[in-house]
Design a protein around this motif. Sequence first.
Motif, PDB file in Angstrom:
ATOM      1  N   SER A   1      -6.238  51.042  69.070  1.00 27.19           N
ATOM      2  CA  SER A   1      -7.047  51.234  68.311  1.00 27.19           C
ATOM      3  C   SER A   1      -6.444  50.247  66.433  1.00 27.19           C
ATOM      4  O   SER A   1      -6.924  49.686  66.109  1.00 27.19           O
TER       5      SER A   1
ATOM      6  N   PHE B   1      -7.075  46.770  67.255  1.00 28.94           N
ATOM      7  CA  PHE B   1      -8.939  46.582  66.864  1.00 28.94           C
ATOM      8  C   PHE B   1      -8.798  46.603  64.955  1.00 28.94           C
ATOM      9  O   PHE B   1      -9.710  45.763  64.597  1.00 28.94           O
TER      10      PHE B   1
ATOM     11  N   ASN C   1     -10.263  43.422  62.942  1.00 27.31           N
ATOM     12  CA  ASN C   1     -11.719  43.940  62.146  1.00 27.31           C
ATOM     13  C   ASN C   1     -11.830  43.167  60.717  1.00 27.31           C
ATOM     14  O   ASN C   1     -12.508  43.075  59.974  1.00 27.31           O
TER      15      ASN C   1
ATOM     16  N   ASP D   1     -13.823  41.192  58.433  1.00 29.70           N
ATOM     17  CA  ASP D   1     -14.077  41.760  56.881  1.00 29.70           C
ATOM     18  C   ASP D   1     -14.172  41.266  55.900  1.00 29.70           C
ATOM     19  O   ASP D   1     -14.122  40.744  54.364  1.00 29.70           O
TER      20      ASP D   1
ATOM     21  N   GLN E   1     -17.900  39.401  64.817  1.00 29.74           N
ATOM     22  CA  GLN E   1     -17.580  40.579  64.857  1.00 29.74           C
ATOM     23  C   GLN E   1     -18.375  41.516  65.966  1.00 29.74           C
ATOM     24  O   GLN E   1     -17.661  42.680  66.363  1.00 29.74           O
ATOM     25  N   CYS E   2     -19.019  41.233  65.895  1.00 30.53           N
ATOM     26  CA  CYS E   2     -20.109  42.096  66.993  1.00 30.53           C
ATOM     27  C   CYS E   2     -19.589  41.531  68.361  1.00 30.53           C
ATOM     28  O   CYS E   2     -19.488  42.504  68.888  1.00 30.53           O
TER      29      CYS E   2
ATOM     30  N   GLY F   1     -16.832  43.807  68.674  1.00 31.35           N
ATOM     31  CA  GLY F   1     -17.453  45.274  69.586  1.00 31.35           C
ATOM     32  C   GLY F   1     -17.482  45.354  71.145  1.00 31.35           C
ATOM     33  O   GLY F   1     -17.320  46.054  71.271  1.00 31.35           O
TER      34      GLY F   1
ATOM     35  N   TYR G   1     -16.402  43.501  72.600  1.00 31.47           N
ATOM     36  CA  TYR G   1     -15.251  42.761  73.751  1.00 31.47           C
ATOM     37  C   TYR G   1     -15.153  44.693  74.191  1.00 31.47           C
ATOM     38  O   TYR G   1     -14.780  44.808  75.052  1.00 31.47           O
ATOM     39  N   VAL G   2     -14.904  45.048  72.993  1.00 33.65           N
ATOM     40  CA  VAL G   2     -14.065  46.583  73.133  1.00 33.65           C
ATOM     41  C   VAL G   2     -14.474  47.589  73.198  1.00 33.65           C
ATOM     42  O   VAL G   2     -14.236  47.897  74.062  1.00 33.65           O
ATOM     43  N   SER G   3     -15.733  47.532  73.697  1.00 34.66           N
ATOM     44  CA  SER G   3     -16.982  47.755  74.289  1.00 34.66           C
ATOM     45  C   SER G   3     -16.705  48.509  75.298  1.00 34.66           C
ATOM     46  O   SER G   3     -16.429  49.370  76.093  1.00 34.66           O
TER      47      SER G   3
END
Length: 149
Positions: free
Chosen positions: A62, A65, A69, A73, A119-120, A123, A125-127
Amino acid sequence: MKSKMSNDSEELAIYDTLDDLSSRLYDYSNSYFLPITAAFGLLTSSFCIVGSARKDNSSSKSLNFIFINSIVDFLFLLTQFFVFLFRCGTLCPFSYDYFPQLYQIQIFWFLGYSLVNSQCYFGIYVSTTRYRLFTSRKGSPKQNLFIVY
């Protein structure tokens, strides 16, 4: 003040001044409000980068991530901070010059929204990594994050 020229059946508006191209509220919000908002986002993203970059005993995914992220940003907000260069309308004389328009196309639009797309993808990839943790019995195979980007 705009005048109209008629050419066969089409009418083309000719603008003599920059006042009609955008409203004053639009010019002031792009010149003051959006850069201040982006500066606040840069500050909070830098706090997240510093907070998640420190090494402690827990090697949490986490925190990785949050770190990635926050960097994306920060870079996105850095591209958006200079919106006043090309969207100041009548408040500045250089908004329609070559270099502000070049910045708008190459940095603001292309680079900025390439970062949003990354970023999408991150996200997603993490999901999918989390989904694999719940569906596989052996544990998920490691994927290379560089390949995802």
